[in-house]
Scaffold this active site. Structure first.
Site, PDB file in Angstrom:
ATOM      1  N   SER A  39      -2.929 -12.399   4.391  1.00  0.00           N
ATOM      2  CA  SER A  39      -3.565 -12.432   2.919  1.00  0.00           C
ATOM      3  C   SER A  39      -2.337 -12.730   2.053  1.00  0.00           C
ATOM      4  O   SER A  39      -2.566 -13.279   0.991  1.00  0.00           O
ATOM      5  CB  SER A  39      -3.719 -10.738   2.705  1.00  0.00           C
ATOM      6  OG  SER A  39      -2.532 -10.081   2.765  1.00  0.00           O
ATOM      7  N   LYS A  65       0.780  -1.094   0.019  1.00  0.00           N
ATOM      8  CA  LYS A  65      -0.014   0.010   0.133  1.00  0.00           C
ATOM      9  C   LYS A  65       0.750   1.215  -0.094  1.00  0.00           C
ATOM     10  O   LYS A  65       0.240   2.278  -0.343  1.00  0.00           O
ATOM     11  CB  LYS A  65      -0.886  -0.097   1.287  1.00  0.00           C
ATOM     12  CG  LYS A  65      -2.163  -1.266   1.206  1.00  0.00           C
ATOM     13  CD  LYS A  65      -2.947  -0.963  -0.124  1.00  0.00           C
ATOM     14  CE  LYS A  65      -4.040  -1.948   0.169  1.00  0.00           C
ATOM     15  NZ  LYS A  65      -5.220  -1.669  -1.006  1.00  0.00           N
TER      16      LYS A  65
END
Length: 298
Positions: free
Chosen positions: A255, A33
């Site tokens: 994840s 991110k």
């Protein structure tokens, strides 16, 4: 920022097929991110949408909030993060360490609830809403940076599959589109929680893979880039994350474990000699308070 390593899996890949992982934990704040945080702020500044003294606000499952908190600290902007109250305490503490204000929203409302709260806050206070789920700067940065790095790394090498989970949809959509445009032989697989197989046409239900499959379809998501969907159970995602740490030396989050499970499922059905690449979005260090690494306690 970026230029993260691509690592070949040595022990956990099926015989005859290569699995590679791109280790996004090597970005400055520890996740993929960071790429969109810089891209969104740079784009907003260039367009005049973000002004000096204005606050930045975002709805996040954690990684985007940490990344924006870091990027706002660098640029001198106040940052406010809206995060569901069931996500790991490390994420909240990291954001606060970078100077962010953290607002908790009810877990039952999911991504839609925290996005609504962040938007309302921005409208009420005049803050700039980063809105990763609808901001075109999100997939654009993956087309321009992540995909370019992959294409350079595999310029003289075989690459058959790109496998990615999806949350905002930026990585899957941006990288997938760029790889297909450059190399028509590359196929794209979308990894999804078994309880939220939205791209496969099933109803959304709550799941425990943080950052994946929100309870709405993000505007930046382009499902047409996907050739195959792969369902991942939460337990197998956790076990894969532990295996990656203990057998490959790659400490990553749930994840990442889920993405690796999907890549291994694709690899197990691929012809001999195939090459499969997936993304490990973040570091396992921000999951140490969760059940992911319970067995690691001394």
């Amino acid at each position: 920022m970026g230029r993260t390593p691509i690592v070949r899996i040595n022990r956990l890949a099926p015989a005859g097929v290569d699995i590679y992982v791109k280790v996004e934990a090597r970005n400055p704040s520890g996740s993929i991110k960071d790429r969109i945080a810089a891209s969104i702020l740079d784009d907003a500044l260039a367009r005049g949408a973000l002004r000096p003294g204005q606050a930045v606000v975002e709805a996040t499952s954690g990684n985007a909030g940490v990344a924006l908190a870091m990027a706002c600290a660098v640029r001198g902007y106040r940052f406010v993060a809206f995060i569901s109250d069931n996500y790991s305490v490390e994420r909240r503490r990291l954001m606060r360490a970078y100077g962010a204000e953290v607002v908790l929203t009810p877990a039952a409302e999911g991504a839609m609830g925290r996005s609504r709260a962040a938007r309302e806050y921005a409208e009420r206070t005049g803050a700039y809403f980063a809105d990763q789920y609808a901001n075109p700067a999100n997939p654009a940065c993956h087309r321009d940076s992540t995909a370019r790095e992959i294409l350079q790394a595999f310029a003289q090498r075989r690459l058959d599959w790109f496998v990615s989970g999806w949350g905002s949809g930026g990585t899957l959509s941006g990288v997938g589109a760029a790889l297909k445009a450059a190399r028509a032989d590359v196929q794209v697989a979308a990894a999804e929680p078994a309880r939220a197989r939205v791209l496969a046409g099933h109803p959304w239900t709550a799941h425990e893979i943080a950052g994946w499959a929100p309870n709405f379809m993000p505007a930046v998501m382009t499902p047409e880039v996907v050739d195959r969907t792969v369902a991942v159970e939460e337990d197998e995602a956790r076990e894969a994350a532990r295996e990656l740490a203990r057998q490959e030396g790659l400490c990553c989050g749930i994840s990442s474990g889920a993405a690796f499970v999907a890549a291994r499922k694709i690899a197990s059905r691929a012809p001999a000699g195939s090459a499969v690449l997936t993304i490990l979005p973040d570091t396992g260090e921000r999951y140490l308070s969760t059940s992911l690494f319970d067995s690691a306690d001394a």
